[in-house]
Write an enzyme that holds these catalytic residues in place. Sequence first.
Site, mmCIF file in Angstrom:
data_model
loop_
_atom_site.group_PDB
_atom_site.id
_atom_site.type_symbol
_atom_site.label_atom_id
_atom_site.label_comp_id
_atom_site.label_asym_id
_atom_site.label_seq_id
_atom_site.Cartn_x
_atom_site.Cartn_y
_atom_site.Cartn_z
ATOM 1 N N GLY A 1 0.797 -1.230 0.000
ATOM 2 C CA GLY A 1 0.000 0.000 0.000
ATOM 3 C C GLY A 1 0.824 1.271 0.000
ATOM 4 O O GLY A 1 0.340 2.321 0.431
ATOM 5 N N HIS B 1 0.609 0.126 -13.245
ATOM 6 C CA HIS B 1 1.430 -1.049 -13.567
ATOM 7 C C HIS B 1 2.897 -0.624 -13.610
ATOM 8 O O HIS B 1 3.219 0.408 -14.219
ATOM 9 C CB HIS B 1 0.989 -1.647 -14.898
ATOM 10 C CG HIS B 1 1.721 -2.909 -15.239
ATOM 11 N ND1 HIS B 1 1.705 -4.026 -14.428
ATOM 12 C CD2 HIS B 1 2.519 -3.220 -16.291
ATOM 13 C CE1 HIS B 1 2.451 -4.974 -14.972
ATOM 14 N NE2 HIS B 1 2.962 -4.516 -16.087
#
Length: 201
Positions: free
Chosen positions: A15, A116
């Site tokens: 995270g 990504h």
Amino acid sequence: MTEKYRLVVLASGNGTNLQAILDACDNGTLPAEVVAVISDRKNAYALQRAMDRGIPALYRPWGVYQKAGKLRTTYDLDLAVLVNLYEPDLIILAGWMRLLTMSFLEHFPEMVLNLHPALPGTFPGTDAIARAFDAFQRGEIPHTGVMVHFVPDEGVDEGPVIATEIVPIYPDDTLEMLESRVHETEHRVFVEAIGKVLEDE
Ligand code: GAR
């Protein structure tokens, strides 16, 4: 004060990108607030980051569905219902490592953004940084990069590109050095890309 945009963040891991978004919301870089964080992994530190801020942190394991013989489309539909409860303006995939089917995506057209750690069309799926590192060692690529894109369908790490940036790889890099360079770039580029999409709303 104008109302803030509502972000629901889906995250499977550490995270750090969620953290970059939370910080950008706090310091006013993003005119937004994270209204829920959902993870498919119990130990995802992303959940802790949300809890530390009093943001709803929800764990939705696929395994429960699998054991009950339910389809992944059922999981995705239930996930869509859950996300919808939070009335998001955008849904942010920040290291969400499950492919989302149309059972989820059809409810949120042009609302789902994915990050990504590679350039468009390269190294889809997991371990993109390590695969780019190996490809560089074999002389197959001169550099790697990051990208943020909309998620219109079930294609893996592909869709209309919102932002992309090259990340250099140096001959004496270790994988750890490259990973931290990619992550630093992600934290900045992801926040900029979310800001750009919100501006266009
Ligand atoms: C990020 O590097 C993100 O690009 C990647 O997961 C990591 C999550 O890091 N996503 C993918 O590989 C998607 N195919 P974080 O949990 O520290 O934000």
